[in-house]
Design a protein around this motif. Structure first.
Motif, PDB file in Angstrom:
ATOM      1  N   VAL A 129       0.835  -1.205   0.000  1.00 18.90           N
ATOM      2  CA  VAL A 129       0.000   0.000   0.000  1.00 18.90           C
ATOM      3  C   VAL A 129       0.868   1.253   0.000  1.00 18.90           C
ATOM      4  O   VAL A 129       1.944   1.276   0.607  1.00 18.90           O
ATOM      5  CB  VAL A 129      -0.937  -0.006   1.233  1.00 18.90           C
ATOM      6  N   ASP A 130       0.392   2.281  -0.680  1.00 20.71           N
ATOM      7  CA  ASP A 130       1.067   3.591  -0.674  1.00 20.71           C
ATOM      8  C   ASP A 130       0.119   4.615  -1.274  1.00 20.71           C
ATOM      9  O   ASP A 130      -0.920   4.274  -1.851  1.00 20.71           O
ATOM     10  CB  ASP A 130       2.370   3.525  -1.469  1.00 20.71           C
ATOM     11  N   ALA A 131       0.487   5.873  -1.131  1.00 19.54           N
ATOM     12  CA  ALA A 131      -0.281   6.963  -1.726  1.00 19.54           C
ATOM     13  C   ALA A 131       0.570   7.667  -2.772  1.00 19.54           C
ATOM     14  O   ALA A 131       1.800   7.699  -2.671  1.00 19.54           O
ATOM     15  CB  ALA A 131      -0.713   7.962  -0.657  1.00 19.54           C
ATOM     16  N   VAL A 132      -0.081   8.225  -3.775  1.00 20.01           N
ATOM     17  CA  VAL A 132       0.620   8.974  -4.823  1.00 20.01           C
ATOM     18  C   VAL A 132      -0.207  10.204  -5.161  1.00 20.01           C
ATOM     19  O   VAL A 132      -1.438  10.201  -5.030  1.00 20.01           O
ATOM     20  CB  VAL A 132       0.847   8.083  -6.067  1.00 20.01           C
ATOM     21  N   HIS A 133       0.464  11.259  -5.614  1.00 19.45           N
ATOM     22  CA  HIS A 133      -0.214  12.540  -5.861  1.00 19.45           C
ATOM     23  C   HIS A 133       0.184  13.104  -7.228  1.00 19.45           C
ATOM     24  O   HIS A 133       0.844  14.147  -7.316  1.00 19.45           O
ATOM     25  CB  HIS A 133       0.149  13.541  -4.762  1.00 19.45           C
ATOM     26  N   PRO A 134      -0.165  12.432  -8.317  1.00 18.33           N
ATOM     27  CA  PRO A 134       0.240  12.927  -9.639  1.00 18.33           C
ATOM     28  C   PRO A 134      -0.388  14.280  -9.975  1.00 18.33           C
ATOM     29  O   PRO A 134      -1.567  14.524  -9.707  1.00 18.33           O
ATOM     30  CB  PRO A 134      -0.258  11.839 -10.593  1.00 18.33           C
ATOM     31  N   THR A 135       0.432  15.143 -10.536  1.00 18.23           N
ATOM     32  CA  THR A 135      -0.002  16.498 -10.897  1.00 18.23           C
ATOM     33  C   THR A 135      -0.415  16.552 -12.355  1.00 18.23           C
ATOM     34  O   THR A 135       0.213  15.931 -13.220  1.00 18.23           O
ATOM     35  CB  THR A 135       1.142  17.498 -10.644  1.00 18.23           C
ATOM     36  N   HIS A 136      -1.461  17.324 -12.622  1.00 15.65           N
ATOM     37  CA  HIS A 136      -1.930  17.513 -13.996  1.00 15.65           C
ATOM     38  C   HIS A 136      -0.934  18.421 -14.722  1.00 15.65           C
ATOM     39  O   HIS A 136      -1.098  19.630 -14.801  1.00 15.65           O
ATOM     40  CB  HIS A 136      -3.327  18.151 -13.983  1.00 15.65           C
ATOM     41  N   ALA A 137       0.122  17.801 -15.241  1.00 19.89           N
ATOM     42  CA  ALA A 137       1.174  18.565 -15.917  1.00 19.89           C
ATOM     43  C   ALA A 137       1.875  17.674 -16.924  1.00 19.89           C
ATOM     44  O   ALA A 137       2.015  16.465 -16.710  1.00 19.89           O
ATOM     45  CB  ALA A 137       2.186  19.103 -14.902  1.00 19.89           C
ATOM     46  N   ALA A 138       2.298  18.268 -18.027  1.00 24.20           N
ATOM     47  CA  ALA A 138       3.026  17.528 -19.056  1.00 24.20           C
ATOM     48  C   ALA A 138       4.447  17.234 -18.573  1.00 24.20           C
ATOM     49  O   ALA A 138       5.086  18.078 -17.953  1.00 24.20           O
ATOM     50  CB  ALA A 138       3.076  18.341 -20.347  1.00 24.20           C
ATOM     51  N   ARG A 139       4.926  16.032 -18.858  1.00 24.17           N
ATOM     52  CA  ARG A 139       6.292  15.646 -18.512  1.00 24.17           C
ATOM     53  C   ARG A 139       7.054  15.300 -19.788  1.00 24.17           C
ATOM     54  O   ARG A 139       6.955  14.183 -20.291  1.00 24.17           O
ATOM     55  CB  ARG A 139       6.300  14.433 -17.574  1.00 24.17           C
ATOM     56  N   PRO A 140       7.806  16.243 -20.351  1.00 22.76           N
ATOM     57  CA  PRO A 140       8.537  15.946 -21.591  1.00 22.76           C
ATOM     58  C   PRO A 140       9.724  15.028 -21.334  1.00 22.76           C
ATOM     59  O   PRO A 140      10.463  15.203 -20.376  1.00 22.76           O
ATOM     60  CB  PRO A 140       9.009  17.330 -22.059  1.00 22.76           C
ATOM     61  N   VAL A 141       9.880  14.005 -22.178  1.00 23.04           N
ATOM     62  CA  VAL A 141      11.030  13.107 -22.106  1.00 23.04           C
ATOM     63  C   VAL A 141      11.567  12.918 -23.520  1.00 23.04           C
ATOM     64  O   VAL A 141      10.855  13.103 -24.517  1.00 23.04           O
ATOM     65  CB  VAL A 141      10.647  11.732 -21.504  1.00 23.04           C
ATOM     66  N   GLY A 142      12.833  12.567 -23.615  1.00 22.77           N
ATOM     67  CA  GLY A 142      13.465  12.419 -24.916  1.00 22.77           C
ATOM     68  C   GLY A 142      12.904  11.255 -25.714  1.00 22.77           C
ATOM     69  O   GLY A 142      12.438  10.262 -25.164  1.00 22.77           O
ATOM     70  N   CYS A 143      12.944  11.393 -27.040  1.00 23.26           N
ATOM     71  CA  CYS A 143      12.466  10.337 -27.928  1.00 23.26           C
ATOM     72  C   CYS A 143      13.155  10.486 -29.288  1.00 23.26           C
ATOM     73  O   CYS A 143      13.687  11.550 -29.616  1.00 23.26           O
ATOM     74  CB  CYS A 143      10.943  10.409 -28.095  1.00 23.26           C
ATOM     75  N   HIS A 153      -2.466  -9.515   4.576  1.00 21.97           N
ATOM     76  CA  HIS A 153      -1.236  -8.872   5.034  1.00 21.97           C
ATOM     77  C   HIS A 153      -0.980  -7.621   4.187  1.00 21.97           C
ATOM     78  O   HIS A 153      -0.904  -7.710   2.952  1.00 21.97           O
ATOM     79  CB  HIS A 153      -0.056  -9.821   4.908  1.00 21.97           C
ATOM     80  N   VAL A 154      -0.838  -6.496   4.841  1.00 22.58           N
ATOM     81  CA  VAL A 154      -0.652  -5.218   4.139  1.00 22.58           C
ATOM     82  C   VAL A 154       0.673  -4.605   4.567  1.00 22.58           C
ATOM     83  O   VAL A 154       0.877  -4.292   5.742  1.00 22.58           O
ATOM     84  CB  VAL A 154      -1.810  -4.249   4.445  1.00 22.58           C
ATOM     85  N   PHE A 155       1.575  -4.440   3.600  1.00 21.36           N
ATOM     86  CA  PHE A 155       2.849  -3.765   3.850  1.00 21.36           C
ATOM     87  C   PHE A 155       2.712  -2.303   3.441  1.00 21.36           C
ATOM     88  O   PHE A 155       2.237  -1.999   2.332  1.00 21.36           O
ATOM     89  CB  PHE A 155       3.975  -4.434   3.050  1.00 21.36           C
ATOM     90  N   LEU A 156       3.142  -1.400   4.323  1.00 26.54           N
ATOM     91  CA  LEU A 156       2.987   0.027   4.065  1.00 26.54           C
ATOM     92  C   LEU A 156       4.040   0.821   4.844  1.00 26.54           C
ATOM     93  O   LEU A 156       4.714   0.283   5.726  1.00 26.54           O
ATOM     94  CB  LEU A 156       1.584   0.495   4.416  1.00 26.54           C
ATOM     95  N   ASP A 157       4.180   2.090   4.485  1.00 22.00           N
ATOM     96  CA  ASP A 157       5.211   2.916   5.123  1.00 22.00           C
ATOM     97  C   ASP A 157       4.703   3.495   6.440  1.00 22.00           C
ATOM     98  O   ASP A 157       3.577   3.218   6.879  1.00 22.00           O
ATOM     99  CB  ASP A 157       5.697   4.026   4.184  1.00 22.00           C
ATOM    100  N   ASN A 158       5.533   4.335   7.059  1.00 28.80           N
ATOM    101  CA  ASN A 158       5.223   4.864   8.384  1.00 28.80           C
ATOM    102  C   ASN A 158       4.611   6.265   8.355  1.00 28.80           C
ATOM    103  O   ASN A 158       4.821   7.053   9.277  1.00 28.80           O
ATOM    104  CB  ASN A 158       6.500   4.885   9.236  1.00 28.80           C
TER     105      ASN A 158
END
Length: 354
Positions: free
Chosen positions: A175-189, A252-257
């Motif tokens: 288990v964990d939480a994530v907070h993705p932002t509505h923003a473009a992430r340019p990467v090389g191609c 069984h749930v593994f998670l951070d503190n």
């Protein structure tokens, strides 16, 4: 006036190959013509366009002429000027790179020119020399200042013991939480040389909050979108896990503190009769021991890299659809990346540069 565009693609490729003929006569002629054009006031970039090469190569030719005259222009040492560097100079270069960790070949080339009076014709020749000297381009890893090797190993051992002893009516999740932002992430191609690529910007201010869990054995996920990640969202997620596995006697749930995982509300919920959730808290500063962290990286590669969404709602829908539907459905595609192949990270295994 001769209008451009008269060459066929096949003819153009054949002529470029001819212009890049590697014979000594052709190479000397190209260098001589380039220096005459430089003397006439043309820039390195302009001359490079004429000769179908990069401007660093033109600067290299000029540097060779400045150092060794016409004789230098007609000499072709293997790997640019690397043949001129003696063993003592090579060791000095290795020692300097090891001490200073330069970030670019331009910096290295400038140091070689200053210290030894040797000029490399091209970046590729300089890179070839560095590789021959056992030097490579590295990107440092981020590691915590408070890593404890014994604690990490104990966690890995406990996890493996659990997997080896658990019954068929028990399941293990992370288990964990994530907070993705509505923003473009340019990467090389890779793209055609003549194209200039761009991504339309988004607001970059709005974000979504996801409290999630994953079962590494099946790829099954549970993703709760919440206004705030807190004790309430933790309880909602744990409730949904009990509903997802009605036949399991122990989940069984593994998670951070995180503080909300230790909240009083969560403890009270866990202490109720019949609760089938058992929490296993990971050691502090050890996100590498939680495979769901790798899932977040996979999510960004598939959802945010070189992709843009007109609204935050569209972004949220695409993100949640990937995590809730695509990951379990195509688990065979992602299971080799999102794994429990844990290792102990020790600061002693790294040269800490900052």
């Amino acid at each position: 006036m001769i209008r451009g565009g008269f060459l066929s693609e096949e003819d153009r490729k054949a002529l470029i190959a001819l212009a890049r003929d590697g014979s000594m006569v052709c190479r000397v002629t190209r260098r001589a013509n380039a220096l005459v054009l430089l003397d006439a006031g043309k820039s390195c970039q302009e001359v490079a366009e004429f000769f179908l090469c990069d401007d660093d190569t033109i600067r290299g030719w000029h540097g060779v002429f400045e150092q060794r005259g016409i004789e230098g222009l007609t000499a072709f040492d293997v790997g640019g000027s690397s043949g001129l560097m003696n063993a003592e100079q090579a060791e000095a270069l290795k020692a300097w790179v090891n001490a200073t960790l330069p970030r670019s070949t331009r910096h290295i080339g400038a140091w070689i020119a200053k210290e030894f009076g040797l000029v490399y014709e091209s970046r590729s020749g300089l890179i070839a020399l560095l590789h021959r000297l056992g030097l490579e381009y590295h990107k440092p890893e981020l590691i915590s200042r408070k890593l404890n090797e014994k604690t990490q190993q104990a966690q890995i051992d406990a996890y493996e013991n659990l997997l080896n002893s658990k019954g068929d009516d028990e399941v293990v999740l992370f288990v964990d939480a994530v907070h993705p932002t509505h923003a473009a992430r340019p990467v090389g191609c890779w793209a055609p040389k003549a194209q200039n690529l761009a991504i339309e910007q988004t607001s970059g201010r709005e974000r979504i909050n996801i409290h999630g869990a994953i079962d590494l054995e099946t790829g099954q996920t549970r993703m709760i979108e919440a206004v705030t990640i807190d004790a309430i969202s933790t309880i909602r997620l744990l409730e949904s896990l009990e509903a997802l596995y009605p036949l399991m006697i122990c989940i069984h749930v593994f998670l951070d503190n995180a503080r909300y995982h230790h909240a009083k509300l969560v403890s009270e919920w866990l202490s109720r009769p019949g609760c089938r959730i058992k929490l296993h808290f990971l050691p502090a500063y050890c996100p590498h021991l939680n495979p769901i962290e790798r899932l977040w990286s996979v999510m960004h590669k598939n959802i945010t890299h070189n992709k843009t969404y007109a609204t935050c709602k569209e972004f949220a829908e695409a993100t949640l659809d990937f995590l809730r539907d695509k990951v379990p459905r195509h688990w065979g595609r992602y299971s080799s990346t999102v794994t429990d192949n844990f290792r102990v990270i020790s600061p002693k295994d790294f040269r800490v540069i900052a």
